[in-house]
Write an enzyme that holds these catalytic residues in place. Structure first.
Site, mmCIF file in Angstrom:
data_model
loop_
_atom_site.group_PDB
_atom_site.id
_atom_site.type_symbol
_atom_site.label_atom_id
_atom_site.label_comp_id
_atom_site.label_asym_id
_atom_site.label_seq_id
_atom_site.Cartn_x
_atom_site.Cartn_y
_atom_site.Cartn_z
ATOM 1 N N ILE C 640 -5.325 -1.050 1.581
ATOM 2 C CA ILE C 640 -5.598 0.444 1.132
ATOM 3 C C ILE C 640 -6.115 1.286 2.413
ATOM 4 C CG2 ILE C 640 -6.748 1.704 -0.644
ATOM 5 C CD1 ILE C 640 -4.205 -0.093 -1.419
ATOM 6 N N PRO C 643 -9.327 4.551 0.472
ATOM 7 C CA PRO C 643 -9.631 3.924 -1.011
ATOM 8 C C PRO C 643 -9.890 5.388 -1.817
ATOM 9 C CG PRO C 643 -10.669 2.368 0.357
ATOM 10 C CD PRO C 643 -10.215 3.514 1.405
ATOM 11 N N GLY C 713 1.924 1.484 0.402
ATOM 12 C CA GLY C 713 2.125 2.723 -0.268
ATOM 13 C C GLY C 713 1.950 2.781 -1.750
ATOM 14 N N GLY C 715 1.974 5.973 -4.078
ATOM 15 C CA GLY C 715 2.068 7.453 -4.813
ATOM 16 C C GLY C 715 3.056 6.996 -6.251
ATOM 17 N N GLU C 716 3.801 5.989 -6.298
ATOM 18 C CA GLU C 716 4.509 5.916 -7.560
ATOM 19 C C GLU C 716 4.053 4.936 -8.353
ATOM 20 O OE1 GLU C 716 7.860 7.597 -6.736
ATOM 21 O OE2 GLU C 716 7.099 7.637 -4.416
#
Lengths: 173, 338, 750
Positions: C640, C643, C713, C715-716
């Site tokens: 990460i 964070p 990643g 985002g989703e």
């Protein structure tokens, strides 16, 4: 600017006086110009956002005579004589308002588009003095939609500032 | 937005004269609904008369012990006024169930009375709508009608009145003060809004040239037993699917006075005096509440997507009456339904 | 001062860091696409059509032209010439087909299609004139109802680039399902959703005296928009710069160029003026949307819940002119171990605009169905829903027969369950109560692909020792600016204040559209590479400086910290970075770097992010009102990077999932072929009052294969599975299994 040229052509333009972020402005406005469009297009104050233009999202929230209001639904001409505070007037980088600082610290935004409206609304919420719990903050911030979903961080930021102001109040007593 | 003449009235006389000169003009106060509709080209007035300078922004005691609320008192000022909050908490609650803090700061008492429907088709000039364009048809009847009316509809229009404030005012038996070409008069709340019938373009019984100056609340208040319950598709900042205003007086375990009005179900705030009469002299409880609910919905009719509102309204009436009877009115910030 | 020194020396990546663009965003200083000005600026306002299919018979623009200040009204009748070939309109992420061409002809393909652009000296003149443009139509019969055409579904003949079609069947799923002792066979649906970023689509084209265009566009890819504009309008790349420095949310709708970009450039070129076009919120509903998808899921298992058969079939709506495709069903063959799997994905054409990627495209739909069905299977088999997931845990990807680069999903289950208190759950539906409310606890798994895409970046150091890192990527609220600055700061041991990140400009080093959760990992890996190269260049230069302390060491013998290059073995021997630049007699030194997927790794491995979501709902038993009172989302996503912003990304995905699960639905009037609730009052997205406690956990997941920087990643992943966890909690609370989202009051009471 082009819109002012158009205005000078318009026989319908009405003279009004507004105090915007502490500065008195004498303006010619056509009656169909909203306060939001006046701020953004004529005054170049694009911090107030247009998210829906119909009072359904709160991105355009400014303070009119100290009270939060959706500037997209206000015809500028109706507010002749009013004092307007926009996000630009609350604070600028290097001299941010505590609410602006708290929004950064708590990551209370992502894309940033609803943020000026959220902050103006939050500043008013603190002044109104009616929100004392997270539940109340949530309800009284529900007129500001955040599609990025920063709500819990927004509540954290406001709670932080509310805590600071109540601490200040206690200290003053 | 259609271009219009802007006229600023400095007193009531000027406003009335300006209206008389052009009865098709629109009054602007808070503008929250008018500017909204003008931007959608649903409202296209030739002239807009600004009444914000008129001295109609006070709340005053009446001789009969009630309160007279100026037409320009904002929804926020009204909701938080100490006399309203203490004596008419049902009205405060309904106001705070509606819109958002920033809209409540702008929206006025008079304007709220004249709020127009949220019907999707009414708002969309790319579609037919009998209310917006009489005779063009009502696609909602066989179309998207989740938010539409189940009571008092016509084959011309199934739109609902969207106000929360008005539902409480209907329950409180308010009166609307109006000044028009023929002078001043009052209109009982029940008679203020209309059902669509064959003239859905007319929301109210105001006459051309009328200006709302105030809403009067009678002396009779319901401080001990009341509740406003609003059910919607999210927890805040949404119009009602169904809302219920209930106010009761209970003496020695019996209901001596009952008021019951619904929002989101009809072209007007839906008060049912027959159901109120059934409640009167009954023992508060599920049996009497259910009977009253059944009465209210006796003539209800669904149009497909909105048919669930009949059952929902029945349940909401029972629950709201229970909240009122128990003295546990619905909070507008604590979203748990009491 | 000691504190400062230790702060400067600490690694930046992995530390919760305030957004570097924060001060601009909270003070109104961040400018979005519709907020740039020019002395010759004209305002465009789009006129939208009202029928779903047919032809425009006439357009009367005379009343509009009569409004003072109106300069021109463009329609299909007077549109300037643009490119002829479909390929010119096909952007980087276009699905197969013929892209929509605004004002191209008299044909109407969908309701709300732009039919005219009014251009005027002021916004109000354009707006008010637009209402006066009157069109007449010859309507033709349309179909917008997916149910009416689902019988004519087809396997898309041409695959969309980057979208994996369903894998070949494995085993014999039908036979295994037929004899399975425990079965679930159900149909699931999700309503049409619109992205609705807060910023409406907008383009400001600023045209300079020489005709060069600077285009401020709301897009997730400045270079994608630039390529579209140069292709369609036959312009040179050097004459067109696209800027998207700030993007007010997008969620996928900004991947493809939208029609306001075409219209603004068209008008600017025709009128030789600067032009701005901003869409209204209502017009935002005439753009793409998450496709309505009908899914059938069949699960067969042994008595204890061990899966023996999975069949997942989906039919999704698409437009008549493009075959939009996303990965809906493949997840069912990936997420759990099962030897008999059959997956199929088909399309059916309706008369709407082409759907598009919306946050976790495909997975949001497919995993909702899969994870709802898994919950149903848990009840059918009489096992705990979490135990069922563990029983069927997949150690490798059976779809592709490859290993995972890393998969810490077990940790997500364990830590999520622990934080939530899952062990205290009573299994029976309707068994938990709090006053009027039934309490439900549900869980689900989430999964999303992790990858990097070929991305370039530049690192540049000034003579004052200030570092700038740049790439043509975008920050749509995701925190890309901050992650880039952090990466640069880390590489040089600089405080983040001494680093500037630049992005959102097509003239910067090449980057793909910002989407698919690949931007942070790709861009920061490219920044690392650029910084490495710049450090080597600086080292070389430093060696050539008079009295250089670095003459006798190689590159591994130096360190970078606090704006200096120093001997690793003797930190007292150091040179200021700015001095090195000055010694080269330059104002700045720079280097480009890049990152790209490693094909050797890809042959052997697949990479995914995973999550475990635990949800508590309270449902008023009589009134059917659902409140989500608690969510724990435990995520495994590699390293990460920031964070603070990463947590916000998960929160955002969770909130959008709450919308999808309980509120969001665009209603179509199929008689009119038109979406009807096209505004923020009637299309309900969550508001503050809807959202209570959301707890985000990032579990440890070392990964050295997905990206050079170790990130995957985020985002989703926050939205995937969360809708199912909410629906499963509603079932646990009420005993009602609702298989079509959103779960509204009427469905609870039905």
């Amino acid at each position: 600017m082009s819109s002012q040229d158009a205005q000078s052509l318009s026989p319908a333009a009405v003279p009004i006086r507004l105090t915007i972020n502490g500065t008195e402005r004498r303006l010619q406005v056509e009656p169909w110009t909203t306060l939001l469009d006046l701020l953004r297009e004529q005054e170049g104050l694009t911090g107030s956002k247009k998210g829906c233009d119909h009072g359904q999202c709160g991105a355009c929230t400014v303070l009119i005579d100290g009270k939060r209001a959706n500037s997209c639904l206000v015809l500028a001409v109706v507010k002749d004589g009013a004092e307007i505070t926009t996000i630009e007037g609350l604070g600028q980088p290097g001299n941010l308002h505590p609410m602006q600082e708290a929004f950064i610290e708590h990551d209370a935004f992502q894309c940033g588009y609803c943020t000026p409206g959220q902050i103006c609304s939050a500043v008013a919420l603190v002044q109104e003095g009616r929100a004392h719990t997270r539940e109340e903050i949530r309800e009284y911030m529900s007129g500001n939609i955040c599609r990025c979903g920063a709500y819990t961080n927004i509540v954290d930021a406001i709670e932080d500032v509310l805590g600071q102001s109540s601490t200040l109040r206690e200290a003053a007593e | 937005m259609k271009r219009f003449d802007y006229v600023r009235a400095n007193d009531v006389g000027e406003a009335v004269a300006a209206l008389a000169a052009s009865p098709a003009a629109r009054i602007i106060a808070g503008g929250t609904n008018l500017v909204d509709l003008m931007k959608y080209d649903v409202e296209t007035p030739e002239r807009v008369i600004d009444i914000n300078r008129l001295p109609l922004n006070t709340i005053e005691a009446t001789e009969s012990g009630g309160l007279k609320i100026g037409a320009l008192v904002s929804n926020a000022d009204l909701a938080y006024d100490s006399r309203i909050a203490e004596r008419y908490p049902l009205l405060s609650s309904a106001l705070l169930a509606g819109a958002s803090p920033q809209l409540r700061n702008l929206a006025t008492t008079g304007g709220n009375l004249l709020q127009r429907t949220r019907c999707y088709y009414f708002y969309d000039t790319g579609t037919p709508c009998n209310k917006r364009e009489p005779g063009s048809g009502c696609p909602a009847i066989e179309g998207v009608n989740r938010i539409h009316a189940i009571l008092g509809t016509s084959d011309q229009c199934i739109a609902t009145h969207p106000s929360d404030m008005c539902v409480a005012m209907a329950a409180l038996d308010a009166k609307v003060h109006v000044i028009g070409p023929g002078g001043e008069r009052t209109i009982a709340f029940e008679d203020f809004h209309r059902l669509p019938g064959d003239m859905p373009e007319k929301d109210t019984n105001l006459q051309p040239g009328d200006l709302i100056t105030a809403v009067e609340l009678p002396a009779e208040d319901f401080t001990a037993h009341h509740s406003y319950l609003k059910l919607r598709d999210r927890q805040s900042y949404a119009f009602a699917l169904v809302s219920v205003a209930a106010a009761l007086k209970i003496e020695d375990g019996r209901i001596t006075q009952a008021r019951l009005a619904l929002g989101g179900v009809a072209h007007k705030p839906w008060r049912d005096t027959e159901a109120e009469a059934m409640l009167k002299n009954s023992t508060p409880g599920v049996a009497s509440f259910s009977a009253a609910a059944a009465k209210v919905l006796e003539t209800a009719r669904g149009y497909g997507e909105n048919s669930f509102k009949i059952d929902l309204a029945r349940r909401a009436i029972v629950r709201t009456l229970k909240q009122a009877a128990d003295g546990t009115p619905q909070s507008q910030t604590d979203k748990r339904i009491r | 001062m000691a504190d400062t020194a230790t702060l400067i020396g600490r690694p930046s990546i992995g530390q919760p860091t305030r957004r570097v663009d924060g001060p601009l965003k909270v003070s109104g200083g961040a400018r979005y696409a519709g907020e740039y000005f020019a002395d010759d600026l004209l305002h465009g306002y789009v006129v939208s059509g009202s029928i779903a299919k047919g032809r425009i018979l006439s357009i009367d623009t005379s009343a509009a032209m009569a409004i003072p200040g109106v300069v021109e009204v463009f329609t299909h009748e007077n549109r300037p010439r643009t490119a002829w070939f479909d390929s010119k309109y096909q952007d980087q992420v276009a699905p197969p087909g013929s892209p929509f061409r605004p004002l191209y002809g008299d044909g109407i393909l969908y309701s709300g299609q732009p039919i005219a652009l009014v251009v005027a000296e002021s916004f109000e003149a354009a707006r008010d004139a637009a209402a006066l443009v009157k069109a007449t139509y010859a309507p033709e019969e349309h179909i917008t109802d997916l149910d009416a055409v689902k019988g004519q579904s087809y396997v898309p003949p041409k695959k969309r680039s980057g979208i994996a079609p369903p894998p070949e069947p494995r085993g014999d799923a039908e036979a295994a399902f037929a004899k399975a002792p425990v079965k679930v066979h159900e149909t699931y649906r999700v309503a049409v959703e619109h992205h609705n970023p807060m910023e409406p689509f907008a383009t400001t084209v600023v045209r300079d005296a020489g005709g060069k265009l600077t285009i401020y566009d709301k897009t997730q890819g400045s270079q994608n928009a630039q390529a579209y504009v140069t292709g369609v309008f036959g312009l040179n790349q050097s004459d067109v710069t696209v800027v998207n420095a700030f993007v007010g949310g997008a969620f996928g709708i900004g991947l493809r160029p939208q029609h306001q970009l075409f219209l603004a450039v068209m008008a600017a070129q025709a009128l030789e003026r600067s032009v701005r076009v901003v869409l209204t919120r209502d017009q935002m509903f005439t753009l793409s949307y998450r496709p309505e998808t009908i899914q059938t899921l069949s699960l067969g298992s042994a008595p204890g819940g061990k899966l023996d058969a999975i069949m997942h079939h989906a039919v999704a709506g698409t437009s008549h002119f493009e075959d939009y495709q996303e990965v809906v069903v493949n997840w069912a063959g990936l997420l759990y171990g099962c030897d008999n799997v059959k997956l199929s994905y088909e399309l059916a054409k309706i008369d709407t605009y082409t759907p598009s990627d919306m946050r976790a495209p495909g997975a949001t739909l497919g995993v909702f169905a899969l994870e709802s069905a898994m919950d149903e299977l848990a009840y059918a088999a009489g096992v705990d829903p979490l135990q069922l997931r563990l029983t069927n845990y997949a150690d490798f990807d059976q779809n592709e027969d490859k290993k995972f680069t890393s998969k810490a999903l077990i940790s997500c289950y364990e830590q999520g369950a622990e934080r939530f208190g899952w062990s205290k759950r009573s299994a029976e539906p309707r068994s938990m109560r709090d006053g009027h409310e039934l309490v439900g606890w549900g869980m689900a798994t989430g999964v999303w692909e992790a990858k990097i895409n070929k991305t370039a970046a530049r690192a540049s150091l000034t003579e004052t020792g200030h570092l700038e890192v740049s790439s043509a990527t975008s920050d749509i609220g995701t925190g890309t600016y901050t992650v880039m600055a952090l990466t640069g700061a880390d590489a040089f041991g600089l405080p983040i204040e001494h680093v500037t990140a630049r992005l959102g400009d097509s003239s910067l080093p090449t980057a793909p559209v910002e989407g698919g959760s690949w931007a942070a990992a790709s861009t920061s890996s490219a920044v690392v590479d650029a910084c490495d190269k710049l450090k080597q260049a600086l080292f070389k230069q430093a060696q050539s400086m008079p009295d250089s302390p670095f003459g006798n060491v190689d590159f591994d013998g130096v360190a970078f910290r606090d704006g200096r290059m120093m001997l690793a073995a003797d930190e007292g021997s150091s040179v200021k970075l700015g001095e090195i630049v000055r010694s080269a007699r330059q104002h700045r030194m720079e280097a480009e770097g890049s990152a790209a997927p490693d094909s050797a790794t890809q042959k052997e491995y697949v990479s995914y992010t995973h999550s475990a979501i635990f949800v508590e709902v309270k449902v008023d038993e009589e009134l059917g009102v659902v409140r989500v009172t608690r969510i724990v989302n435990a995520v495994a996503a590699g390293k990460i990077l920031n964070p603070k912003a990463a947590r916000s990304q998960i929160l955002g995905g969770v909130v959008m999932a709450m919308g999808a699960a309980l509120e969001e639905e665009t209603f179509a009037d199929h008689n009119l072929g038109r979406f009807m609730n096209h505004n923020f009052a009637e299309y309900h997205v969550p508001v503050n009052a809807d959202v209570q406690d959301i707890d985000v956990i990032f579990v440890e997941e070392p990964d050295d294969k997905t990206s050079p920087i170790g990130a995957k990643g985020i985002g989703e992943i926050g939205i995937v599975g969360t809708t199912a966890a909410i629906a499963n909690a509603v079932y646990h609370a009420t005993g009602k299994r609702i298989r079509d989202l959103p779960i509204t009051i009427d469905k609870i009471l039905a």
